[in-house]
Design an enzyme around this catalytic site. Structure first.
Site, PDB file in Angstrom:
ATOM      1  N   HIS A  10       0.847  -1.197   0.000  1.00  0.00           N
ATOM      2  CA  HIS A  10       0.000   0.000   0.000  1.00  0.00           C
ATOM      3  C   HIS A  10       0.881   1.244   0.000  1.00  0.00           C
ATOM      4  CE1 HIS A  10      -4.034   1.859   1.116  1.00  0.00           C
ATOM      5  NE2 HIS A  10      -3.193   2.868   1.271  1.00  0.00           N
ATOM      6  N   HIS A  12       1.239   4.920  -2.306  1.00  0.00           N
ATOM      7  CA  HIS A  12       0.837   5.818  -3.392  1.00  0.00           C
ATOM      8  C   HIS A  12       2.098   6.397  -4.025  1.00  0.00           C
ATOM      9  CE1 HIS A  12      -3.473   5.872  -2.296  1.00  0.00           C
ATOM     10  NE2 HIS A  12      -2.989   5.648  -1.077  1.00  0.00           N
ATOM     11  N   GLU A 193     -10.812   3.590   6.670  1.00  0.00           N
ATOM     12  CA  GLU A 193      -9.850   4.542   7.225  1.00  0.00           C
ATOM     13  C   GLU A 193     -10.635   5.675   7.880  1.00  0.00           C
ATOM     14  OE1 GLU A 193      -5.996   7.249   5.841  1.00  0.00           O
ATOM     15  OE2 GLU A 193      -7.496   6.685   4.360  1.00  0.00           O
ATOM     16  N   ASP A 271       1.857   3.912   3.137  1.00  0.00           N
ATOM     17  CA  ASP A 271       0.829   4.785   2.571  1.00  0.00           C
ATOM     18  C   ASP A 271       1.458   5.920   1.754  1.00  0.00           C
ATOM     19  OD1 ASP A 271      -1.746   5.610   2.013  1.00  0.00           O
ATOM     20  OD2 ASP A 271      -2.205   6.309   4.030  1.00  0.00           O
ATOM     21  N   ASP A 272       1.832   7.010   2.415  1.00  0.00           N
ATOM     22  CA  ASP A 272       2.461   8.184   1.778  1.00  0.00           C
ATOM     23  C   ASP A 272       3.614   8.611   2.688  1.00  0.00           C
ATOM     24  OD1 ASP A 272       0.209   8.886  -0.343  1.00  0.00           O
ATOM     25  OD2 ASP A 272      -0.816   8.587   1.558  1.00  0.00           O
TER      26      ASP A 272
END
Length: 327
Positions: A10, A12, A193, A271-272
């Site tokens: 996961h 981005h 989320e 994630d980021d």
């Protein structure tokens, strides 16, 4: 923790862009993005919804296939530095050619070529999951799904949805998911989320996905948690992101360990990462410190991730060997 081989499901792509990288691209193009950075050079935003705007502002300077080739290299270098041997990244043709298939193919070629070179030089394998953006609406999702369907292959292996979970319902995007499913793409969806346990239930029921991005708010409905475990659905958990954004107030209160104990197949991702001041090594450190996770549990987490990865069996065999070399 850097030396432990890791799998990340996961991530981005634009969200992995180092702030200095985006500042450099902006300077090259004469674009003033000072409003999205703090004085220390890090990204600046107030909450998740402001984060989405800052994310899109940062992405706005990435306007050519070459920009995305450079971005891909920068992200893979950071991941490899933190022991990641296999990564799946969310990519949206919304940002790469505006959903036009011909333009998207040029961006895709640049990213895939860069990833192949990085695999040789850095030892990290990358696969792409095309995502539609939920807050752009269901109609905008249709050409994105068509881009995914027409470029499915060894690199583009999945389809999903990201963005603001509070906009619309999963079933609104059924056309896009059916299009991707018919093309043979594997499916995931961001849910649980911000949208509560019900958003997870809706994504599983209405979109028939095999993985859920985040999914952690399912913890408020233990019957749902047990259903997820029984169905073998994998959660792409990003605890550092969740704590940083305030989904859960502390690492101790994050439900990843409770979900795991109830038989859910959990995995760990960033994630980021630069937005949330984390890395895969940092995630592992905090999980070890908070929950006492040891090498055996991290092996379990990576086994979950490898089993759920959207790649072919030959690739899984190669990655499995890299995981074993680290033990």
């Amino acid at each position: 923790m850097k030396s432990i081989p890791k799998i990340e499901l996961h991530l981005h792509l634009e969200g992995g862009a180092p702030p200095a990288f985006i500042r450099g691209i902006a300077k090259e193009k004469g674009t003033d993005l000072s409003r999205i950075f703090r004085e220390d050079g890090s990204y600046s935003y107030k909450d998740f919804w402001h984060f989405l705007k800052v994310y899109e502002a940062a992405t706005s300077v990435l306007t050519t296939p070459e920009d995305y080739a450079r971005l891909t290299r920068a992200v893979l270098e950071e991941s490899a530095e933190n022991g990641v041997v296999y990564s799946e990244t969310f990519i949206s043709p919304d940002f790469c050619g505006g959903g036009d298939v011909a333009a998207w193919r040029e961006y895709l070629h640049a990213m895939e070529e860069t990833a192949a070179k990085a695999e040789v030089e850095l030892g990290i394998t990358l696969r792409g999951i095309i995502t539609c953006i939920r807050h752009f609406g269901p109609e905008k999702a249709k050409p994105i799904a068509e881009c995914a369907a027409q470029t499915k292959g060894s690199f583009i292996t999945g389809f999903g949805i990201a963005g603001d979970e509070l906009i619309g319902k999963p079933k609104d995007y059924l056309w896009a998911f059916d299009c991707a499913r018919e093309a043979g793409l594997r499916l995931t969806a961001h849910a649980g989320e911000w949208g509560g346990a019900e958003s997870v239930r809706d994504a599983i029921r209405d979109l028939n996905v095999e993985r859920i991005g985040h999914g952690v708010q399912a913890i408020t409905d233990l019957a749902l948690v047990d259903e997820i475990a029984e169905a073998g659905i994998t959660l792409e958990c990003c605890p550092g992101s969740n704590v940083f954004l305030g989904v859960f107030p502390t690492w101790r209160e994050h439900p990843i360990e409770t979900l795991r104990e109830r038989g859910v197949k959990v995995t760990v991702s960033t994630d980021d990462p630069p937005f949330f001041h984390t890395t895969m090594s940092a995630e592992y450190d905090r999980l070890a410190d908070t929950f006492g996770w040891d090498e055996e549990i991290f092996d379990e987490i990576n086994a979950n991730a490898l089993a759920a990865a959207f790649c072919d069996e030959d690739t899984k065999d190669r990655v499995a060997k890299k995981l074993k070399k680290g033990t």
